[in-house]
Design an enzyme around this catalytic site. Structure first.
Site, PDB file in Angstrom:
ATOM      1  CG  ASP A   1       8.278   0.921  12.751  1.00  0.00           C
ATOM      2  OD1 ASP A   1       8.674   1.545  11.743  1.00  0.00           O
ATOM      3  OD2 ASP A   1       7.401   0.031  12.686  1.00  0.00           O
TER       4      ASP A   1
ATOM      5  CG  ASP B   1       1.148   3.789   4.453  1.00  0.00           C
ATOM      6  OD1 ASP B   1      -0.070   3.639   4.301  1.00  0.00           O
ATOM      7  OD2 ASP B   1       1.897   2.861   4.828  1.00  0.00           O
TER       8      ASP B   1
ATOM      9  CG  ASP C   1      -0.205  -0.369   2.493  1.00  0.00           C
ATOM     10  OD1 ASP C   1       1.001  -0.043   2.621  1.00  0.00           O
ATOM     11  OD2 ASP C   1      -0.820  -0.989   3.372  1.00  0.00           O
TER      12      ASP C   1
END
Ligand code: ATP
Ligand code: MG
Length: 460
Positions: free
Chosen positions: A157, A73, A71
């Site tokens: 992260d 983002d 996907d």
């Protein structure tokens, strides 16, 4: 630099951020043609609205690795409300992370507002919003402090996920040596690993998932605290753990993830009952069954075949279910069928404390288990009726898997069903006739009313 600092740096112990390394279009090989047209639309609309807009995270990382992103983002300095004003097809979601979803039919482009430092409790001057909340374990419950792009990068992260592609100049902005980590094929957290895991323990699962998905290793410093902090997963809402389980098991690397979860001591916090059983019998039927189930799942996913989570959860809870049934029969002196029903309820509700499997999948798992227990009742119309159940094929595959994993006592029955399914109608009738013994149908007191059973009714 002291020796300690040096070795920490080599380990990638604290990966600090710096001014971004800017990789110009001519040097990174990512072109707009590789993006989803809808993502491009979103980027341009934000840019034309006077905002900054970048592709970020997995899609940039995957394109640099030559993989097709799952996907796209987007991150922007517009607030979710400002994004909503720009798009008619926008809905705002999330509490922990407030996000805008731009909906294009089946494709959703997720637009996040750049996140700032959550440490600050005082509202920052000029900050658009400042809501951040941490639990007693250091876990971030709310994270809606908006900030600048370099602050946003710090909140990401892993270093490989802090890469930004700008729609303004088509450059990649690399804040944490993500490109270097990609070249070294290393998954490493940004910042102090323990703090980052405490903020969000799901990052432990993500570290494993990215390592297996991208064929990378987890850097020693990022790997080290996992086992010790594994119990923090107990604080994660079961619905979120279910979502993570789907990503771990339906991404084509389920077997590798299963192994890694066990090695790092994380599996215990997802499926404690099964984990205990596996610990008790290393290399036993149970372990072979679960491993083979994941191997098959991966093969199906990688061949674009459908996989139902109901099957996976039926398998993961199977041995705890058998154990509980046995216990109930002994302890409560329940007959098998009743013990089985009670055990299903208990195991499913206990397991929902860790992983909240939605009802549509637990119903599917129940169907598979029920059919499994009726495979030996084949007399009269029963074999035919069973074979017409919607989940019959899944239950048959389940039995094959058990036999392939070494459950000898099922082999004869399994072979019978294989032959039955390959026979024509007459052949099937002959097979049923020659069963004899306790497979002869019991005479119905009501004269054998024809029950065109629905799936549920037939199981009861
Ligand atoms: P994929 O979509 O292939 O699973 P991804 O990296 O895009 O991988 P997403 O879950 O889609 O992962 O998240 C998008 C980006 O958001 C990540 O790349 C990362 O920068 C950031 N992100 C997601 N989850 C977290 C988290 N728990 N902590 C910090 N940053 C996160
Ligand atoms: Mg993604």
């Amino acid at each position: 630099m002291s020796t300690k600092e040096q070795s920490d740096a080599e380990d990638g112990h604290i990966t600090t951020l710096h001014e971004p390394v800017i990789i110009p279009r001519s040097e990174h090989g990512i072109s707009r043609g590789q993006f989803s047209p809808n993502a491009l639309k979103v980027l341009y609309r934000l840019k034309d609205g006077g905002y900054e807009a970048y592709l970020v995270g997995g899609c940039v990382r995957d394109l640099l690795l030559g993989l097709q992103p799952k996907d796209f983002d987007v991150v922007t300095n517009a607030t979710p409300e400002q994004v909503k004003k720009l798009f008619r097809n926008c809905r705002l979601i999330g509490r922990r992370f407030r996000l805008a979803h731009i909906v294009f039919g089946r494709e959703i482009i997720e637009v996040a507002t750049m996140r700032g430092h959550h440490e600050s409790t005082e509202p920052k001057k000029g900050a658009k919003c400042n809501i951040s909340q941490a639990s007693e374990h250091g876990q971030l419950l709310r994270d809606n402090v908006y900030g600048t792009i370099d602050e946003d990068a710090q909140r990401r992260d892993f270093t490989i996920n802090a890469l930004y592609y700008s729609i303004k100049d088509f450059c990649i902005y690399d804040y944490a040596d993500g490109v270097k980590a990609i070249k070294k094929r290393r998954v490493e957290l940004i910042g102090d690993p323990e703090t980052r895991y405490r903020e969000d323990p799901v990052r432990m699962l993500r570290a494993i998932r990215f390592a297996t998905k991208l064929d990378m290793s987890i850097s020693p410093a990022t790997a080290k605290p996992i086992t010790q902090l594994a119990d923090l997963l107990a604080n994660i809402p079961p619905a979120r753990l279910f979502e993570e389980c789907l990503k771990l098991f339906l991404g084509g690397k389920a077997e590798a993830n299963f192994k890694a979860l066990r090695e790092y001591g994380l599996f215990k916090y997802l499926f404690p009952g099964l984990d205990k059983i596996l610990d008790a019998k290393p290399g036993g039927l149970e372990e072979r069954f679960i491993t083979q189930m994941f191997v098959n799942t991966d093969v199906r996913i990688n061949n674009d075949k459908k996989v139902t989570p109901a099957f996976i959860f039926a398998a993961l809870l199977w041995f705890p279910l058998l154990k509980r049934t046995e216990e109930l029969m002994q302890r409560e002196q329940l007959p098998h069928f009743e013990a089985l029903g009670a055990a299903m309820n208990q195991i499913l509700s206990e397991s929902a404390q860790q992983v909240a499997v939605p009802k549509r999948f637990t119903l599917g798992a129940r169907d598979i288990w029920h059919i499994h227990h009726r495979f030996d009742k084949r007399g009269g119309q029963r074999a035919y009726r069973l074979s017409q159940q919607p989940r019959f094929k899944a239950a048959y595959d389940f039995m094959l898997l058990l036999v392939d994993s070494g459950q000898e006592d099922l082999k004869e029955l399994c072979d019978w069903w294989t032959a039955y399914l390959n026979a024509d109608v007459n052949g099937q009738k002959m097979m049923v006739k020659s069963l004899g013994g306790n497979n002869r149908p019991r005479r119905r007191r009501n004269g054998g009313s024809k029950r065109r059973s629905s799936n549920k009714a037939a199981d009861e």
